[in-house]
Motif scaffolding. Structure first.
Motif, PDB file in Angstrom:
ATOM      1  N   VAL A   1       0.765  -1.103   0.022  1.00  0.00           N
ATOM      2  CA  VAL A   1      -0.080   0.061   0.088  1.00  0.00           C
ATOM      3  C   VAL A   1       0.561   1.258  -0.097  1.00  0.00           C
ATOM      4  O   VAL A   1       0.502   2.386  -0.924  1.00  0.00           O
ATOM      5  CB  VAL A   1      -0.961   0.229   1.247  1.00  0.00           C
ATOM      6  N   LYS A   2       1.867   1.175   0.717  1.00  0.00           N
ATOM      7  CA  LYS A   2       2.845   2.503   0.629  1.00  0.00           C
ATOM      8  C   LYS A   2       3.621   2.464  -0.753  1.00  0.00           C
ATOM      9  O   LYS A   2       3.351   3.642  -1.300  1.00  0.00           O
ATOM     10  CB  LYS A   2       4.165   1.848   1.577  1.00  0.00           C
ATOM     11  N   LYS A   3       3.847   1.529  -1.226  1.00  0.00           N
ATOM     12  CA  LYS A   3       4.222   1.119  -2.882  1.00  0.00           C
ATOM     13  C   LYS A   3       3.137   2.292  -4.084  1.00  0.00           C
ATOM     14  O   LYS A   3       3.691   3.177  -4.492  1.00  0.00           O
ATOM     15  CB  LYS A   3       4.566   0.566  -3.763  1.00  0.00           C
TER      16      LYS A   3
ATOM     17  N   GLU B   1      -9.884  -1.158   3.387  1.00  0.00           N
ATOM     18  CA  GLU B   1      -9.352  -2.407   3.423  1.00  0.00           C
ATOM     19  C   GLU B   1      -8.540  -3.135   2.523  1.00  0.00           C
ATOM     20  O   GLU B   1      -9.156  -2.922   0.730  1.00  0.00           O
ATOM     21  CB  GLU B   1     -10.399  -3.170   3.431  1.00  0.00           C
ATOM     22  N   VAL B   2      -7.406  -3.411   2.515  1.00  0.00           N
ATOM     23  CA  VAL B   2      -6.656  -4.189   1.334  1.00  0.00           C
ATOM     24  C   VAL B   2      -6.131  -5.344   1.830  1.00  0.00           C
ATOM     25  O   VAL B   2      -5.198  -5.440   3.398  1.00  0.00           O
ATOM     26  CB  VAL B   2      -5.257  -3.129   1.246  1.00  0.00           C
TER      27      VAL B   2
ATOM     28  N   PRO C   1      -3.421  -6.484  -3.654  1.00  0.00           N
ATOM     29  CA  PRO C   1      -2.829  -5.156  -3.581  1.00  0.00           C
ATOM     30  C   PRO C   1      -2.891  -4.413  -4.707  1.00  0.00           C
ATOM     31  O   PRO C   1      -2.801  -3.504  -5.476  1.00  0.00           O
ATOM     32  CB  PRO C   1      -1.461  -5.720  -2.981  1.00  0.00           C
ATOM     33  N   GLU C   2      -3.298  -5.290  -5.791  1.00  0.00           N
ATOM     34  CA  GLU C   2      -3.461  -5.324  -7.142  1.00  0.00           C
ATOM     35  C   GLU C   2      -4.807  -4.070  -7.548  1.00  0.00           C
ATOM     36  O   GLU C   2      -4.909  -3.392  -8.142  1.00  0.00           O
ATOM     37  CB  GLU C   2      -3.366  -6.804  -7.971  1.00  0.00           C
TER      38      GLU C   2
ATOM     39  N   MET D   1      -5.910   3.415  -6.719  1.00  0.00           N
ATOM     40  CA  MET D   1      -4.728   4.807  -6.476  1.00  0.00           C
ATOM     41  C   MET D   1      -4.618   5.601  -7.863  1.00  0.00           C
ATOM     42  O   MET D   1      -4.738   6.997  -7.862  1.00  0.00           O
ATOM     43  CB  MET D   1      -4.048   4.398  -6.069  1.00  0.00           C
ATOM     44  N   ASP D   2      -4.394   4.698  -8.945  1.00  0.00           N
ATOM     45  CA  ASP D   2      -4.379   5.338  -9.827  1.00  0.00           C
ATOM     46  C   ASP D   2      -5.011   5.524 -10.647  1.00  0.00           C
ATOM     47  O   ASP D   2      -5.527   6.897 -11.214  1.00  0.00           O
ATOM     48  CB  ASP D   2      -4.264   4.260 -11.341  1.00  0.00           C
TER      49      ASP D   2
END
Lengths: 350, 350, 350, 350
Positions: free
Chosen positions: B131-133, B311-312, B329-330, B336-337
């Motif tokens: 998630v940071k990435k 939630e992830v 995560p994907e 996010m994009d």
């Protein structure tokens, strides 16, 4: 438990799911319809992880067939639980036990009455004497008060508990009072019936610790809690050790605000069918208005309630909280008179 | 505050009420209409005992003109409160401060992400890194879990907090995690943002003690709490000392159950008008379904939210709780994009 | 009516508003507080355009002091309206009129019973005879049925009305049946009491036309209608000419679905306080389950209802609609026996 | 469809039920668990009489596995329905059709705007011109108005329809306006899109007749209607012949009243998943406040709405209804500018 599988689920994924469920000890029943594929689970589904199942990409839906509560479930405990605290008796006796026990063949309609909050020794003793004289079987009164605003009177706290005990000593009435925080558990060891308020119905840590006290507990239904959630909270208390739970319907929140809450009178027969525990009603908090309390009290008794929780204050217009919904001792006495005939019609006595 | 007097109220009782209110420091304004007699109170009505007034037999109704919350009220604190925890920034900057501070003139859209519950060191570190990435500014994850059933997984407890701290050390992300009981306060001293869950929104003792920690708090709206009640719970925290409160809309309960809850998107602009505090949204709990989370996330940003709580989970179908609503995560990266353009349209950056 | 003015409203705009309201015939009372400026309107505010006021940029809020319904309002019509249709009597008699009228000094508890839908001549006559024998005062039965699904049985229509009339001829019981559309008004001229269903409570064109028939009307509360909205729909009927309105509480929608609807028992005393019209309860639709109907019927009587509307079917398991909530004639007979004592306690007779 | 049989049901009764269901053409699947006996029905369960089943004394519960709506169901009609009325296009194009049709590869975000009610020729023409200039694709405006109070302005009626047509002639914009009663059907033959209001969502006779007009219909969700009920009302229209249905989310009723209704933004993605029909949002009625309309409009677009219905009035403070929620033409123009970027992010153009 029924698992509905998505149309066109890959056969491999379906097989993997079946293997996993078999490994968890379930027998499976597969039913292929025209539009749907359904998997029936045979075995104890009460502890299954429903959410995990729903997260499986091939699962369309999960439907429960049996109730997730066990200790509170009448199916596994057909006989009524009777709770006795001094002269208060909660729960409907079977005809046999009723005859043996009190000669009159009647269950008690257990009325618990008193002020919203304890304010002084004079106040609590005078109210306790008055409600006892009118036939109440327990004294209710708040020492620790949950208030929406931090600026409102928060109750007398530990001092209030002492005053309640003084009133108990004076009248012999057992005490019902609310415990709000695990911090105060030690203070409540000598309280007869511990009340968990509506706002704490899903305060699970409190439920666990109070359950561990193994004392009678009066659990209020949350403002917007379903019956199933209410029974799961009962299950928290019981699985921690407390078997004497009094369930209290006190009105739920709806779209209308002409009353403070909406008394859900259907909860009385439904809870008595689903569970073996006594069910009481708090008409004062349900409507939030003294003038409407008698009508709701009578309705609750007629619907089969095992008891009532009623607010009575010696001077409602000066009450530090909830004066609007408090009866005067005179009003309460008149209400008790009028309740007698309804109680009798339900095979109960005051 | 406006007091509506009943028709035909005795003049003596009306005079007594007026005297009492004057004695409490109010100036009065009497307005006699054709059908009604209305008493206006001039002075600070925030601490008045409204219930006591309503219990007065001559009072028909009491209407509040001004809000009962003060510390949370934008009227008395016009500028946005900005909360900074490591690289996370919550709240909308004024154009001036935005320019001075980051050169880009943009407020942050603060996304907090992570699993419903911490399950292992590998899990939490892998999710935290992922998630940071993708641009998350804080790591969320539950160590103590409020569960409807006593038979469900209750979280890893203190051990879970240690794993969260390990993930913080590894990634630098501040931690958001739920505190359920006053018993665990000491364990949470080193947590960056303390979450109060929806079921504890009116656990007033918890609010007082958490407020006293004087740390950033993320307060979730109760399942059926009005905006006013939510702000009164904020007021509990603030009056106990905690000034950095993040308000979280996470869906409310309605008559329909096609989603777990109903995201009340209007709460975002309304809370931002009424209060100076940052407002974030938890779309995952609102809908309870991963496939719907992106649409609700975008809607929340478009309505002006200061942040999101998402939630992830690295493997939703095996999550110990709430897998159904967890993004992979994907999926999170893709979300996010797609959020970037909405954030930009609102003058924010991820 | 109270108008709260925004802080810092331009004096010019405030003066313009005052002038406009004076021109509409109101006297004004201005109250300047520390934080607020309040304008009280003196005069008949029932026809004021509240929305237009709220759209004024200087207006913060508009608070109603008096009720917007007039014809239905007990304040302007203190005596109970008594509705008589053949042997059915709805409404509580005053002690004096009760004595003069029936010698027994008692008001009627008017029970209206029959099947959800008319299915055949044999069925409706057999049910009508059975319910009459048990003490019902009117026959209910649907000919035109509102169904959620277009694929469900929609009722027998005009033919069903003929069968109801045949049953009336056979038993002497007046008929209560639902009118769904203005298209069928002519067919209903010979119906004794016209029922407006919950889904049509705000079908205003239907209300206007049915009001114009100047016949007794039984108006059901909408699934999510407030008491105020219900009384405004009564007002539609009355302002069109129908003065004999029976108001029916039939359960409201909440967040819980363990019953079909939630019987709002508080509506009984509240409506009887606000209005002079008779109030009846439909326990069958409220709970949607035959086994719960007796408990709710007793509760409704105990809360003061003027009558009941109960579903009775000769063979519930084969009923074309709502079999789940229909009593058998035997169950109904037993219920009527048990209701007698509750009716008597409320000063009524069956 | 799944039928849960009560524990200890007599074997004879169970066999009788099975025979009856087989006779109705179903194949059966019996699954005996430890606590439960479950019967699976294989076949088209959309027309089964669920209530009759539930009235069977041996039946514990009936669970639906497949949706009861067919014509509206995306499962049987995977491709989006695109509705075109003059220059208004409702529904999301597939990439292929989008490219072929307008060269730009983008679906339309169809904004329908105009006053709550038509008040005069000047008013409606001036608003129509203004909203067209800002990019609206259709003109909305009420001629027949459903009002809670019989004393409120009820709309201009047939005259209002004439003024709408004049505005259409002047601007070329198609008209959307509400039809309240079957009495007015003839007057609406020349209206482009017929609106069914929230209060009439379950006025089934109106739905049948309007469906028979075979014209585009905009159906508003009822104040407390579930998504399933909404889709069943769509099914009424479609089974009567109207295949071009625009579904409109306009806010639902909850326990809170800080907004007029609660915009249920989740309904957008959910309806688009369940059905092939276009979904639009009415933010003006959802919140009831002009200042909040832009935030909700943006949220609706971000959640994927196919269009918006927005109230615009040339002089809100003098509007005959709902002025509080009307934007000025200037505000509307600014909103349209800000919506462009959200529409683009969703692959649409205004």
């Amino acid at each position: 438990m029924i698992i509905v599988i998505k149309p066109n689920a890959p056969e491999n994924d379906f097989n993997a799911l079946k293997e996993r469920l078999k490994a968890e000890g379930f027998r499976l029943n597969v039913s292929r319809g025209e539009e749907t594929l359904v998997l029936g689970l045979i075995g104890d589904a009460s502890k299954i992880n429903e959410e995990q199942l729903k997260a499986n990409p091939i699962v369309e839906n999960v439907l429960r067939v049996s109730a997730p509560y066990k200790l509170a479930n009448r199916a596994f405990h057909p006989q009524n639980t009777i709770i006795r605290v001094k002269d208060a008796v909660l729960g409907r006796l079977t005809p046999a036990s009723a005859g043996a026990e009190n000669g009159a063949g009647k269950s008690q309609l257990c009325v618990m009455a008193g002020p919203c909050s304890v304010e002084s020794l004079e106040q609590i003793i005078s109210v306790a004497k008055a409600v006892k004289k009118s036939g109440a079987r327990a004294l209710r009164g708040g020492a620790f008060k949950p208030r929406t605003s931090p600026y409102s009177f928060q109750g007398m706290g530990a001092k209030g508990l002492e005053l309640l005990k003084a009133a108990r000593k004076e009248t012999g009435l057992p005490i019902v009072t609310e415990l709000m925080s695990v911090r105060e558990i030690d203070l409540f060891q000598d309280i007869d019936i511990i009340q968990i308020g509506a706002r704490n119905m899903q305060n699970f840590d409190l439920l666990k610790e109070v359950g561990g006290m193994v004392k009678p507990v009066l659990l209020k239904r949350g403002l917007s809690s379903t019956i199933k959630e209410l029974l799961m909270s009962v299950e928290y208390l019981m699985s921690a050790g407390a078997m004497e739970i009094i369930i209290c319907e006190r009105g739920v929140r709806t779209f209308d605000s002409y009353t403070r809450n909406c008394l859900d009178v259907s909860a009385i027969p439904y809870l008595q069918k689903e569970t073996h525990l006594p069910v009481v009603v708090d008409p004062s908090h349900a409507c939030g208005a003294a003038w409407m309390t008698p009508a709701l009290s009578k309705a609750a008794v007629a619907a089969g309630a095992d008891g009532l929780l009623i607010e009575v204050h010696n001077n409602p217009a000066c009450a530090l909280c909830d004066g609007e919904q408090s009866l005067t001792p005179e009003d309460f006495s008149a209400l008790m008179d009028s309740l007698a005939v309804y109680a009798a019609a339900e095979g109960r006595r005051l």
